[in-house]
Every structure is written in structure tokens, then in C-alpha cells.
Design a protein around this motif. Sequence first.
Motif, PDB file in Angstrom:
ATOM      1  N   ALA A  51      35.776  39.629  33.269  1.00 54.97           N
ATOM      2  CA  ALA A  51      35.285  39.272  34.598  1.00 54.97           C
ATOM      3  C   ALA A  51      33.779  39.091  34.547  1.00 54.97           C
ATOM      4  CB  ALA A  51      35.646  40.355  35.625  1.00 54.97           C
ATOM      5  N   ARG A  52      33.287  38.234  35.398  1.00 53.82           N
ATOM      6  CA  ARG A  52      31.843  38.136  35.540  1.00 53.82           C
ATOM      7  C   ARG A  52      31.331  39.409  36.194  1.00 53.82           C
ATOM      8  NH1 ARG A  52      33.804  33.064  37.303  1.00 53.82           N
ATOM      9  NH2 ARG A  52      33.234  31.337  35.909  1.00 53.82           N
ATOM     10  N   GLU A  53      30.102  39.801  35.843  1.00 49.11           N
ATOM     11  CA  GLU A  53      29.575  41.076  36.325  1.00 49.11           C
ATOM     12  C   GLU A  53      29.571  41.152  37.845  1.00 49.11           C
ATOM     13  OE1 GLU A  53      25.587  43.896  35.888  1.00 49.11           O
ATOM     14  OE2 GLU A  53      25.775  42.045  34.722  1.00 49.11           O
ATOM     15  N   ALA A  54      29.130  40.074  38.503  1.00 54.18           N
ATOM     16  CA  ALA A  54      29.079  40.079  39.970  1.00 54.18           C
ATOM     17  C   ALA A  54      30.474  40.170  40.565  1.00 54.18           C
ATOM     18  CB  ALA A  54      28.361  38.823  40.471  1.00 54.18           C
ATOM     19  N   ASP A  55      31.445  39.492  39.947  1.00 50.40           N
ATOM     20  CA  ASP A  55      32.818  39.541  40.445  1.00 50.40           C
ATOM     21  C   ASP A  55      33.408  40.939  40.291  1.00 50.40           C
ATOM     22  OD1 ASP A  55      32.602  36.887  41.026  1.00 50.40           O
ATOM     23  OD2 ASP A  55      33.801  36.181  39.334  1.00 50.40           O
ATOM     24  N   ALA A  56      33.125  41.580  39.150  1.00 48.56           N
ATOM     25  CA  ALA A  56      33.656  42.924  38.910  1.00 48.56           C
ATOM     26  C   ALA A  56      33.108  43.920  39.930  1.00 48.56           C
ATOM     27  CB  ALA A  56      33.302  43.370  37.494  1.00 48.56           C
TER      28      ALA A  56
END
Length: 235
Positions: A51-56
Motif C-alpha cells: 500500500a502507499r504510505e498515505a493510503d495505509a
Amino acid sequence: MAATSSPGLFSAPAPIKSLFKSFPLAVHPAEELPARAPAADDAIPRLYVFAREADAQRGLPSYNPSCLKWQLHTLYVNEANDTLLAELYLPSSALLRPAQRHALRAAATTEILKVTRRTNGGIDKEEVYQVAQEAFGALDALLGEDEWFLGAETPGVLDAEVFAYTHLLVGGRLAWADAELSESLREFSGLVRHAERLYQRCWGDPVQHGQEMQPLSLQNIVVRYAQSTSQLRSH
């Protein structure tokens, strides 16, 4: 003569008891971490997801490779989507990327040829997309006018399985340079609405331009999914 004691009604048979006493049968070695995972500095167990960091941080769905395995040609073989492939799965090192890209494409090509039962002539792209079209059509017909598969009142395992694929194609979170597979899926409005409906149920309103997603913790996601599947009717 004293009566011998007999096993109780709920006692496990002796062979079963012996089997369970021998656990663990084997201890498998830990799987390798993703290429981008930082080196562990302690012995604390860690859960890694793609996952992308912001999405996580906002609890959004991941793009785990197992959810993309049926998009093998679109992601791994189609060079038009190489930028997306690199962003999702290739290591940041320019020295390691070529070998990893080659390995992924070779594995995907082998799997596609196995599934399509082609022994020569390479991958037939038209055949791959035709099979996908037929699969989408079958799922759309199975869903019909119902909100959830199998006529259930709440989403169940099949809904989650289908969502894992459809959301990555039409959810708007992945930048497909070649969107032929996504466009094929959009022809089946029932499946598109199903993906939107399940996303909204678990994560709130779909992200729109300039609109922040309501953050959800992993615990909340698990609880919501458990609540959704607990009432699934059997058919």
C-alpha cells in the motif's frame, strides 16, 4: 471386576489426539519481506501490506499481488503499464529493477500460457481479454439486480473476492496507462456499482477530487468486514 472407563461422547479418538500432540508438524521459514521493506531492528512481529504510505494511514484497501494475479497481462506483460508496475512492485534500486521486472514478466507469461493452454505462438492478447470479458459477463449475470452476490442481505466472501479485483480496475486509485481491461469491466455496470457499493459500506464515500477520505483503523476494517459476513445466507 471394575468397569473400564469409556471415552466420553465428546472425546476425540486416540489417533486424533496423537496427531494433535505432535504439532507443530513443521516450522516453515519466514517468507522474504517486500523489496522496499526496511530492515527489522528488533524482534517485534510486523505485518507488511502492499500500500502507499498515505493510503495505509487512512485505512484504504491495499493492492496486494494476489488481488492482481488475474490482471497478469495488463500489469506484468503489457509494457504500456510498466510505470505502474514499477511504482507498485519493483525495488527502488535501478540495478535491481531490470532483473525483478524480467522475473515478474517471465512468471506472468508462463502462467498465462498455462491457463490459455498455448504451447506455441506466445500470448494471444485478444484471447486473454476475451476470456476476461466472458468472466465479467458471468459475474454480472450472477449478481443480477441484487446488491450482493447469491442474493445475500449483506456482503460475503464472494463479494470480497470480486471486489478485490474490480476495485483495482475501476476504483480510480491505480493509473492504468493501458486501460483496456478497465474499460471492458465498465461495460458491466452491475459490477461497477457493486464495487462502489462495497467500498462505500466499508470505507465511506468514494474519494473525490479535493475530498479527504474518512480514516479507518485496521481494527475497524476487520470488525466491519466480520459484521458484514456474519449474516451471509448459505445457498
